[in-house]
Design a protein around this motif. Structure first.
Motif, mmCIF file in Angstrom:
data_model
loop_
_atom_site.group_PDB
_atom_site.id
_atom_site.type_symbol
_atom_site.label_atom_id
_atom_site.label_comp_id
_atom_site.label_asym_id
_atom_site.label_seq_id
_atom_site.Cartn_x
_atom_site.Cartn_y
_atom_site.Cartn_z
ATOM 1 N N GLU A 22 36.896 45.997 43.283
ATOM 2 C CA GLU A 22 36.934 44.425 42.863
ATOM 3 C C GLU A 22 36.948 44.452 41.273
ATOM 4 O O GLU A 22 37.828 43.504 40.987
ATOM 5 N N GLU A 23 36.275 45.104 40.610
ATOM 6 C CA GLU A 23 36.561 44.943 39.324
ATOM 7 C C GLU A 23 37.733 45.524 38.733
ATOM 8 O O GLU A 23 38.427 44.801 37.710
ATOM 9 N N GLU A 82 40.802 45.271 40.247
ATOM 10 C CA GLU A 82 41.590 44.135 40.736
ATOM 11 C C GLU A 82 41.341 42.706 39.643
ATOM 12 O O GLU A 82 42.475 41.945 39.467
ATOM 13 N N ALA A 83 40.041 42.429 39.660
ATOM 14 C CA ALA A 83 39.837 41.322 38.635
ATOM 15 C C ALA A 83 40.392 41.645 37.151
ATOM 16 O O ALA A 83 41.170 40.834 36.739
ATOM 17 N N SER A 108 35.813 45.599 31.790
ATOM 18 C CA SER A 108 35.906 46.141 33.371
ATOM 19 C C SER A 108 35.054 47.074 33.656
ATOM 20 O O SER A 108 34.250 47.184 34.740
ATOM 21 N N GLN A 125 33.935 50.253 46.612
ATOM 22 C CA GLN A 125 34.345 48.690 46.761
ATOM 23 C C GLN A 125 34.199 47.881 45.384
ATOM 24 O O GLN A 125 35.097 47.054 44.962
ATOM 25 N N ILE A 126 33.015 48.236 44.571
ATOM 26 C CA ILE A 126 32.790 47.566 43.403
ATOM 27 C C ILE A 126 33.849 47.965 42.452
ATOM 28 O O ILE A 126 34.575 46.924 41.617
#
Length: 340
Positions: free
Chosen positions: A265-266, A268-269, A47, A261-262
Protein backbone atom coordinates in the motif's frame (compact mmCIF):
# COMPACT_ATOMS: atom_id res chain seq x y z
CA UNK A 1 -23.62 -16.84 43.59
CA UNK A 2 -20.83 -19.03 42.26
CA UNK A 3 -22.49 -19.25 38.86
CA UNK A 4 -22.99 -15.47 38.70
CA UNK A 5 -19.40 -14.84 39.81
CA UNK A 6 -18.05 -17.24 37.20
CA UNK A 7 -20.13 -15.58 34.49
CA UNK A 8 -18.93 -12.09 35.43
CA UNK A 9 -15.32 -13.28 35.59
CA UNK A 10 -15.63 -14.94 32.19
CA UNK A 11 -17.08 -11.81 30.57
CA UNK A 12 -14.37 -9.65 32.12
CA UNK A 13 -11.66 -11.97 30.83
CA UNK A 14 -13.16 -11.91 27.34
CA UNK A 15 -13.28 -8.12 27.37
CA UNK A 16 -9.65 -7.94 28.47
CA UNK A 17 -8.57 -10.26 25.65
CA UNK A 18 -10.46 -8.11 23.15
CA UNK A 19 -8.44 -4.99 23.97
CA UNK A 20 -5.06 -6.63 24.65
CA UNK A 21 -2.51 -7.77 22.05
CA UNK A 22 -3.04 -11.36 21.05
CA UNK A 23 -0.32 -13.75 22.26
CA UNK A 24 0.74 -14.36 18.65
CA UNK A 25 1.39 -10.65 18.13
CA UNK A 26 2.96 -9.94 21.49
CA UNK A 27 5.16 -12.94 22.14
CA UNK A 28 8.08 -11.82 19.91
CA UNK A 29 9.76 -8.47 19.46
CA UNK A 30 11.68 -8.01 16.23
CA UNK A 31 13.71 -4.97 15.20
CA UNK A 32 14.25 -4.64 11.46
CA UNK A 33 17.17 -2.42 10.38
CA UNK A 34 16.68 -1.08 6.85
CA UNK A 35 19.34 0.60 4.71
CA UNK A 36 18.63 2.78 1.68
CA UNK A 37 20.16 5.46 -0.52
CA UNK A 38 16.89 7.42 -0.31
CA UNK A 39 17.86 10.92 0.90
CA UNK A 40 16.45 12.48 4.04
CA UNK A 41 13.11 14.26 3.52
CA UNK A 42 12.63 12.55 0.14
CA UNK A 43 9.31 11.03 -0.91
CA UNK A 44 10.92 7.57 -0.88
CA UNK A 45 12.07 7.95 2.71
CA UNK A 46 8.75 9.35 3.88
CA UNK A 47 7.03 6.29 2.42
CA UNK A 48 9.42 3.94 4.24
CA UNK A 49 8.91 5.80 7.50
CA UNK A 50 5.12 5.62 7.13
CA UNK A 51 5.45 1.90 6.55
CA UNK A 52 7.48 1.58 9.74
CA UNK A 53 4.90 3.44 11.81
CA UNK A 54 2.11 1.27 10.43
CA UNK A 55 4.13 -1.89 11.10
CA UNK A 56 4.57 -0.87 14.71
CA UNK A 57 0.86 -0.16 15.10
CA UNK A 58 -0.28 -3.34 13.32
CA UNK A 59 2.03 -5.50 15.45
CA UNK A 60 1.20 -3.76 18.73
CA UNK A 61 4.82 -2.72 18.93
CA UNK A 62 6.33 -6.16 18.39
CA UNK A 63 7.87 -5.19 15.01
CA UNK A 64 9.87 -1.98 14.83
CA UNK A 65 11.64 -0.56 11.80
CA UNK A 66 14.90 1.38 12.11
CA UNK A 67 15.84 3.20 8.91
CA UNK A 68 19.35 4.22 7.83
CA UNK A 69 18.79 6.68 4.93
CA UNK A 70 20.97 8.59 2.53
CA UNK A 71 23.69 5.98 2.21
CA UNK A 72 24.78 6.15 5.88
CA UNK A 73 24.86 2.32 5.81
CA UNK A 74 26.95 2.41 2.62
CA UNK A 75 26.08 2.04 -1.04
CA UNK A 76 23.76 -0.72 -2.24
CA UNK A 77 26.50 -3.33 -2.45
CA UNK A 78 27.47 -2.58 1.16
CA UNK A 79 23.86 -2.81 2.30
CA UNK A 80 23.39 -6.20 0.67
CA UNK A 81 26.57 -7.55 2.25
CA UNK A 82 25.44 -6.29 5.65
CA UNK A 83 22.08 -8.00 5.21
CA UNK A 84 23.80 -11.32 4.54
CA UNK A 85 25.80 -11.12 7.77
CA UNK A 86 22.95 -9.81 9.89
CA UNK A 87 24.10 -6.22 10.44
CA UNK A 88 21.08 -5.06 8.43
CA UNK A 89 17.86 -6.93 7.78
CA UNK A 90 16.10 -5.04 4.99
CA UNK A 91 16.68 -2.52 2.22
CA UNK A 92 14.97 -0.40 -0.36
CA UNK A 93 17.13 -0.91 -3.44
CA UNK A 94 17.21 0.10 -7.09
CA UNK A 95 17.08 -2.52 -9.81
CA UNK A 96 20.85 -2.18 -10.20
CA UNK A 97 21.45 -3.01 -6.55
CA UNK A 98 18.97 -5.86 -6.73
CA UNK A 99 20.80 -7.05 -9.84
CA UNK A 100 23.80 -7.96 -7.72
CA UNK A 101 21.50 -10.49 -6.02
CA UNK A 102 19.73 -11.73 -9.15
CA UNK A 103 20.08 -10.42 -12.70
CA UNK A 104 16.37 -10.72 -13.45
CA UNK A 105 15.69 -7.41 -11.66
CA UNK A 106 17.67 -5.39 -14.20
CA UNK A 107 15.12 -6.39 -16.83
CA UNK A 108 12.93 -3.50 -15.71
CA UNK A 109 15.71 -1.00 -16.53
CA UNK A 110 16.88 -1.95 -20.03
CA UNK A 111 17.86 1.39 -21.66
CA UNK A 112 15.52 2.81 -24.30
CA UNK A 113 13.28 -0.26 -24.09
CA UNK A 114 10.23 1.32 -22.41
CA UNK A 115 8.27 4.31 -23.68
CA UNK A 116 5.73 4.95 -20.92
CA UNK A 117 4.73 4.14 -17.36
CA UNK A 118 1.85 2.13 -18.79
CA UNK A 119 4.37 -0.17 -20.47
CA UNK A 120 6.41 -0.45 -17.27
CA UNK A 121 3.31 -1.42 -15.27
CA UNK A 122 2.15 -3.90 -17.90
CA UNK A 123 5.49 -5.72 -17.88
CA UNK A 124 5.99 -5.65 -14.13
CA UNK A 125 2.52 -7.05 -13.40
CA UNK A 126 3.33 -10.05 -15.59
CA UNK A 127 6.92 -10.88 -14.72
CA UNK A 128 7.13 -9.35 -11.24
CA UNK A 129 6.10 -12.58 -9.46
CA UNK A 130 8.85 -14.53 -11.26
CA UNK A 131 11.44 -11.91 -10.36
CA UNK A 132 10.29 -12.00 -6.72
CA UNK A 133 10.60 -15.80 -6.72
CA UNK A 134 14.16 -15.55 -8.08
CA UNK A 135 15.11 -13.13 -5.31
CA UNK A 136 13.46 -15.27 -2.64
CA UNK A 137 15.43 -18.28 -3.87
CA UNK A 138 18.54 -16.20 -3.04
CA UNK A 139 17.24 -15.45 0.47
CA UNK A 140 15.60 -12.05 -0.10
CA UNK A 141 11.84 -11.65 0.36
CA UNK A 142 10.27 -8.95 -1.84
CA UNK A 143 7.72 -6.86 0.04
CA UNK A 144 6.87 -4.55 -2.86
CA UNK A 145 8.22 -3.34 -6.19
CA UNK A 146 8.44 0.40 -6.77
CA UNK A 147 9.96 2.96 -9.07
CA UNK A 148 11.36 6.45 -8.92
CA UNK A 149 10.71 8.11 -12.27
CA UNK A 150 12.57 8.30 -15.56
CA UNK A 151 16.34 8.39 -15.74
CA UNK A 152 17.76 11.43 -17.57
CA UNK A 153 21.36 12.51 -18.18
CA UNK A 154 22.84 15.40 -16.18
CA UNK A 155 26.15 16.87 -17.36
CA UNK A 156 28.56 19.76 -17.02
CA UNK A 157 28.42 20.42 -20.77
CA UNK A 158 25.36 20.14 -23.06
CA UNK A 159 24.69 16.63 -24.40
CA UNK A 160 21.82 16.66 -26.88
CA UNK A 161 23.26 13.63 -28.68
CA UNK A 162 25.25 10.64 -27.39
CA UNK A 163 28.48 11.86 -29.02
CA UNK A 164 28.44 14.93 -26.75
CA UNK A 165 27.97 12.86 -23.61
CA UNK A 166 30.59 10.34 -24.73
CA UNK A 167 33.24 13.09 -24.34
CA UNK A 168 32.38 13.47 -20.64
CA UNK A 169 33.23 11.22 -17.68
CA UNK A 170 30.01 9.46 -16.74
CA UNK A 171 29.25 8.04 -13.30
CA UNK A 172 28.10 4.43 -13.17
CA UNK A 173 27.54 2.20 -10.16
CA UNK A 174 30.66 0.38 -9.08
CA UNK A 175 30.91 -3.39 -8.92
CA UNK A 176 29.24 -4.62 -12.13
CA UNK A 177 31.77 -5.44 -14.87
CA UNK A 178 29.13 -6.71 -17.29
CA UNK A 179 27.10 -3.50 -17.04
CA UNK A 180 30.33 -1.52 -17.42
CA UNK A 181 31.04 -3.39 -20.63
CA UNK A 182 27.58 -2.54 -21.93
CA UNK A 183 28.12 1.18 -21.31
CA UNK A 184 31.47 1.04 -23.08
CA UNK A 185 29.94 -0.85 -26.00
CA UNK A 186 27.54 2.07 -26.39
CA UNK A 187 30.56 4.36 -26.56
CA UNK A 188 30.47 6.06 -23.15
CA UNK A 189 33.50 6.93 -21.00
CA UNK A 190 32.42 5.61 -17.63
CA UNK A 191 33.87 6.04 -14.16
CA UNK A 192 32.58 3.35 -11.75
CA UNK A 193 32.01 5.08 -8.41
CA UNK A 194 30.26 4.42 -5.12
CA UNK A 195 26.95 6.31 -4.95
CA UNK A 196 28.10 7.91 -1.72
CA UNK A 197 31.14 9.43 -3.52
CA UNK A 198 29.39 10.95 -6.54
CA UNK A 199 29.05 14.46 -5.12
CA UNK A 200 32.75 14.56 -4.31
CA UNK A 201 33.58 13.18 -7.75
CA UNK A 202 31.61 15.97 -9.41
CA UNK A 203 33.28 18.57 -7.19
CA UNK A 204 36.80 17.37 -7.93
CA UNK A 205 36.35 16.82 -11.67
CA UNK A 206 36.65 13.06 -11.46
CA UNK A 207 33.10 12.98 -12.86
CA UNK A 208 31.41 15.21 -15.43
CA UNK A 209 28.02 13.57 -15.76
CA UNK A 210 25.54 11.15 -14.22
CA UNK A 211 22.26 9.47 -15.04
CA UNK A 212 19.45 9.52 -12.50
CA UNK A 213 15.85 10.57 -11.91
CA UNK A 214 15.03 14.25 -11.27
CA UNK A 215 13.85 13.65 -7.70
CA UNK A 216 17.15 12.06 -6.71
CA UNK A 217 19.22 14.70 -8.49
CA UNK A 218 17.31 17.33 -6.50
CA UNK A 219 17.15 15.56 -3.13
CA UNK A 220 20.81 14.54 -3.25
CA UNK A 221 21.87 17.99 -4.51
CA UNK A 222 23.87 16.40 -7.33
CA UNK A 223 22.31 18.78 -9.87
CA UNK A 224 24.14 21.71 -8.24
CA UNK A 225 27.42 20.37 -9.62
CA UNK A 226 26.26 20.40 -13.28
CA UNK A 227 24.56 22.90 -15.56
CA UNK A 228 22.70 20.75 -18.08
CA UNK A 229 20.15 17.96 -18.29
CA UNK A 230 19.19 15.98 -21.39
CA UNK A 231 15.52 15.05 -21.19
CA UNK A 232 15.88 11.65 -22.76
CA UNK A 233 13.82 8.85 -21.20
CA UNK A 234 16.77 6.48 -20.90
CA UNK A 235 15.12 3.97 -18.54
CA UNK A 236 12.61 3.81 -15.70
CA UNK A 237 14.25 3.62 -12.27
CA UNK A 238 12.87 0.42 -10.81
CA UNK A 239 13.45 -1.04 -7.38
CA UNK A 240 11.99 -2.94 -4.44
CA UNK A 241 11.88 -3.16 -0.69
CA UNK A 242 13.28 -6.51 0.42
CA UNK A 243 13.85 -8.27 3.73
CA UNK A 244 16.46 -10.93 4.31
CA UNK A 245 14.59 -14.20 4.83
CA UNK A 246 16.33 -15.11 8.10
CA UNK A 247 15.08 -11.87 9.68
CA UNK A 248 11.64 -12.07 8.07
CA UNK A 249 11.01 -15.54 9.46
CA UNK A 250 11.58 -14.28 13.00
CA UNK A 251 8.27 -12.44 12.66
CA UNK A 252 5.16 -14.46 13.49
CA UNK A 253 3.78 -15.99 10.28
CA UNK A 254 0.24 -14.64 10.76
CA UNK A 255 1.66 -11.12 10.98
CA UNK A 256 3.81 -11.24 7.85
CA UNK A 257 0.85 -11.02 5.49
CA UNK A 258 -0.37 -7.86 7.19
CA UNK A 259 3.08 -6.25 7.08
CA UNK A 260 3.49 -7.16 3.41
CA UNK A 261 0.13 -5.59 2.58
CA UNK A 262 1.15 -2.39 4.36
CA UNK A 263 4.40 -2.32 2.35
CA UNK A 264 2.48 -2.75 -0.90
CA UNK A 265 0.00 0.00 0.00
CA UNK A 266 2.74 2.46 0.92
CA UNK A 267 4.79 1.63 -2.17
CA UNK A 268 1.80 2.07 -4.48
CA UNK A 269 0.91 5.39 -2.87
CA UNK A 270 4.53 6.50 -3.11
CA UNK A 271 4.75 5.42 -6.75
CA UNK A 272 1.77 7.57 -7.71
CA UNK A 273 3.18 10.52 -5.77
CA UNK A 274 6.71 10.19 -7.18
CA UNK A 275 5.51 9.94 -10.75
CA UNK A 276 3.69 13.22 -10.26
CA UNK A 277 6.63 14.94 -8.60
CA UNK A 278 9.14 14.50 -11.40
CA UNK A 279 8.08 17.65 -13.26
CA UNK A 280 8.01 19.63 -10.00
CA UNK A 281 11.59 18.56 -9.31
CA UNK A 282 12.60 19.72 -12.78
CA UNK A 283 10.93 23.08 -12.15
CA UNK A 284 12.78 23.45 -8.84
CA UNK A 285 16.12 22.73 -10.51
CA UNK A 286 15.54 25.05 -13.47
CA UNK A 287 14.64 27.80 -11.01
CA UNK A 288 18.12 27.29 -9.57
CA UNK A 289 19.89 27.48 -12.92
CA UNK A 290 19.71 24.00 -14.48
CA UNK A 291 19.30 24.11 -18.26
CA UNK A 292 17.06 21.36 -19.68
CA UNK A 293 17.57 20.25 -23.28
CA UNK A 294 14.90 18.19 -25.06
CA UNK A 295 16.20 16.28 -28.10
CA UNK A 296 14.38 16.35 -31.42
CA UNK A 297 12.92 13.06 -32.73
CA UNK A 298 16.03 12.66 -34.91
CA UNK A 299 18.32 13.21 -31.92
CA UNK A 300 16.25 10.82 -29.80
CA UNK A 301 16.81 8.12 -32.41
CA UNK A 302 20.56 8.52 -31.92
CA UNK A 303 20.07 7.69 -28.21
CA UNK A 304 18.02 4.64 -29.19
CA UNK A 305 20.79 3.54 -31.56
CA UNK A 306 23.44 4.01 -28.84
CA UNK A 307 21.45 1.90 -26.39
CA UNK A 308 20.80 -0.83 -28.92
CA UNK A 309 24.49 -1.19 -29.68
CA UNK A 310 24.77 -2.78 -26.25
CA UNK A 311 21.71 -5.05 -26.55
CA UNK A 312 23.70 -8.08 -27.77
CA UNK A 313 25.81 -7.83 -24.60
CA UNK A 314 22.95 -6.87 -22.26
CA UNK A 315 20.92 -9.80 -23.54
CA UNK A 316 22.21 -12.82 -21.68
CA UNK A 317 25.04 -11.20 -19.72
CA UNK A 318 23.42 -8.23 -17.96
CA UNK A 319 19.80 -9.43 -18.20
CA UNK A 320 18.97 -13.14 -18.50
CA UNK A 321 18.07 -14.11 -22.07
CA UNK A 322 14.63 -15.43 -21.12
CA UNK A 323 13.65 -12.17 -19.40
CA UNK A 324 14.97 -10.00 -22.23
CA UNK A 325 12.96 -12.00 -24.76
CA UNK A 326 9.82 -11.99 -22.62
CA UNK A 327 9.94 -8.22 -22.19
CA UNK A 328 10.29 -7.72 -25.93
CA UNK A 329 7.28 -9.98 -26.44
CA UNK A 330 5.19 -8.26 -23.76
CA UNK A 331 5.94 -4.80 -25.11
CA UNK A 332 5.02 -5.88 -28.64
CA UNK A 333 1.79 -7.32 -27.24
CA UNK A 334 0.99 -4.12 -25.32
CA UNK A 335 1.73 -1.84 -28.26
CA UNK A 336 -0.40 -3.95 -30.60
CA UNK A 337 -3.33 -3.59 -28.19
CA UNK A 338 -2.88 0.19 -28.09
CA UNK A 339 -2.94 0.44 -31.87
CA UNK A 340 -6.33 -1.27 -32.16
Amino acid sequence: MNIRYSLVLGLASAALMAVSPTPALAKKKVRIKLGTLAPKDSSWLKSIERMGRRWKEASNGSVQLKVYPGGVAGDEGDVIRKMRIGQLHAATLTGIGLGSIDRSTIAFQIPMMFRSYAEVDYVRERIGPKVAKSLEDKGFVVLAFGDGGWVHFFSKKPALVPAELQKQKLYVVTGDPQADAAWRTSGFEIVPTSATDVLQGLQTGRLDAFATVPLYALAGQWFGMVEHMTKIYWAPLSGATVVYRDAWEKIDPELRETLTQIAVEETEASRAEIRGLGDKALKAMTDRGLKIHEPTPEQRQLWVDAARKAYPLIRGKVVPEAYFAEIESLLAEFRAKQEK
